[in-house]
Write a protein that holds these residues in place. Structure first.
Motif, PDB file in Angstrom:
ATOM      1  N   GLN A 181      35.790  67.684 -39.570  1.00  0.00           N
ATOM      2  CA  GLN A 181      36.529  67.700 -39.224  1.00  0.00           C
ATOM      3  C   GLN A 181      35.372  67.024 -37.800  1.00  0.00           C
ATOM      4  N   TYR A 237      37.850  63.845 -40.752  1.00  0.00           N
ATOM      5  CA  TYR A 237      39.043  63.764 -40.209  1.00  0.00           C
ATOM      6  C   TYR A 237      38.614  63.808 -38.818  1.00  0.00           C
ATOM      7  N   GLN A 239      42.663  66.539 -35.744  1.00  0.00           N
ATOM      8  CA  GLN A 239      43.440  66.026 -36.540  1.00  0.00           C
ATOM      9  C   GLN A 239      44.243  66.903 -37.426  1.00  0.00           C
TER      10      GLN A 239
END
Length: 349
Positions: A40, A72, A76
């Motif tokens: 992420q 991501y 998210q």
């Protein structure tokens, strides 16, 4: 000899007449199930297209099915402020962000993101890490934290104000509700700024509803790329930092499990990401200042802005008092600044 004959037969290189024949090399067996990571980033989708997606796409292609990294975007999977703990637990495998925003439990996290006036240009960050010893200090600090491995730091864009109302003097900063990074907000509060923390994807709406008066989170390249130039009117040319300092991190177990060739590949892709940002931001900042049509440029006079810079050096000394390691980092900043000033143009003006 008997074993050798059996091997030759099984390899399929004996003809019916007993003569040797050349055949293709046997296929190399591939792992049936590829290694999968979830990474992420701090960036939203539009920004991630530049600051990380090209590098991850390249990694996935070069890994040739042995490993796949799923990317991501901001908040998210987990909120940005919880990324470090999520990575420690193994909820996610890797992170791209600054130490400050992910609440890394190390003393040097205060230097991630925008530490005021520590850098003037984007090249300062890699030089400080690779030539002045910050790399070793970061490795030392994260070596004391279980479960997370710090991998690499790079530079992003400078920190400027994008606002609804114009800023032309320090007095104009008072009372302005500004979306910014934790340490940058802590410093800017000395000039009356009210730091506001929001999920990244909520910033544009907050500008439209009046919850925010401005943003001090990026340079002009990001303002245009992510849509903030559509909800702000003015761009202040003075900045409190010449480059954001961000890093890649990984869950230690997942990192240690990787074979060396995949670690090397990931390191190369991190370097590729760092290089991409160097030219994308450097070119974008100049182009959009001169050719952009959405934001009017404003400036605070140099002699007045010098008060901000002088206050930053006081802030440095305060941070240096918080730990012996932070004192070492601040001393490096001071030594580096002295060298750059002495070197003169083009290093410092």
């Amino acid at each position: 000899m008997t074993n050798r004959r059996e091997f030759i037969k099984k390899a399929g290189i004996i003809t019916a007449s007993g003569a040797a024949a050349i055949v293709g090399a046997p296929a190399i067996a591939k792992t049936a199930k590829p290694i999968k990571w979830r990474l992420q980033t701090y960036a939203g989708p539009a920004l991630a297209e530049h600051v990380i997606k090209p590098a991850i796409d390249a990694f996935n292609a070069a890994a040739n099915g042995e490993m796949v990294i799923e990317l991501y975007f901001a908040d998210q999977l987990v909120p940005t402020g919880e990324l470090f703990r999520a990575m420690q637990r193994g909820t996610i495998d890797a992170v791209q962000s600054d130490d400050d925003s992910i609440a890394a439990p190390v003393d040097i996290s205060v230097f991630g993101g925008y530490f005021p006036f520590a850098t003037r240009y984007s090249l300062d960050v890699p030089v400080l890490f690779n030539e002045y010893g910050l790399k070793e200090i970061w490795e030392e600090a994260y070596g004391e934290v279980e479960g997370v491995t710090w991998l690499s730091a790079g530079s992003w864009d400078p920190c400027h104000f994008a606002t609804v109302e114009p800023i032309t003097k320090l007095e104009d900063l008072k009372g302005k509700r500004i979306f910014t990074f934790p340490t940058a907000g802590r410093f800017l509060s000395r000039f009356g700024v009210v730091p506001v923390t929001l999920p990244w994807e909520d910033v544009e709406v907050a500008m439209q509803t009046g919850e925010l008066d401005g943003i001090a989170w990026s340079g002009i390249t990001e303002d245009y790329t992510v849509g903030w130039a559509d909800v702000t009117n003015y761009f202040l040319t003075n900045n409190i930092s010449g480059a954001w300092c961000g890093s890649f991190f990984a869950n230690s177990d997942r990192w240690n499990e990787l074979p060396e060739h995949l670690k090397t590949l990931f390191k190369l892709c991190m370097d590729s990401s760092h290089y991409y940002r160097q030219h994308w931001y450097w070119g974008g900042e100049a182009k959009l200042r001169t050719e952009g049509t959405k934001m009017e440029l404003t400036s605070i006079p140099d002699d007045e802005w010098m008060k901000v810079e002088q206050e930053a050096y006081k802030f440095w000394d305060e941070i240096a008092e918080t730990s012996e390691r932070n004192a070492r980092v601040v001393q490096i900043f001071k030594d580096y600044a002295a060298v750059m000033e002495k070197a003169g143009k083009p290093y410092r003006y």
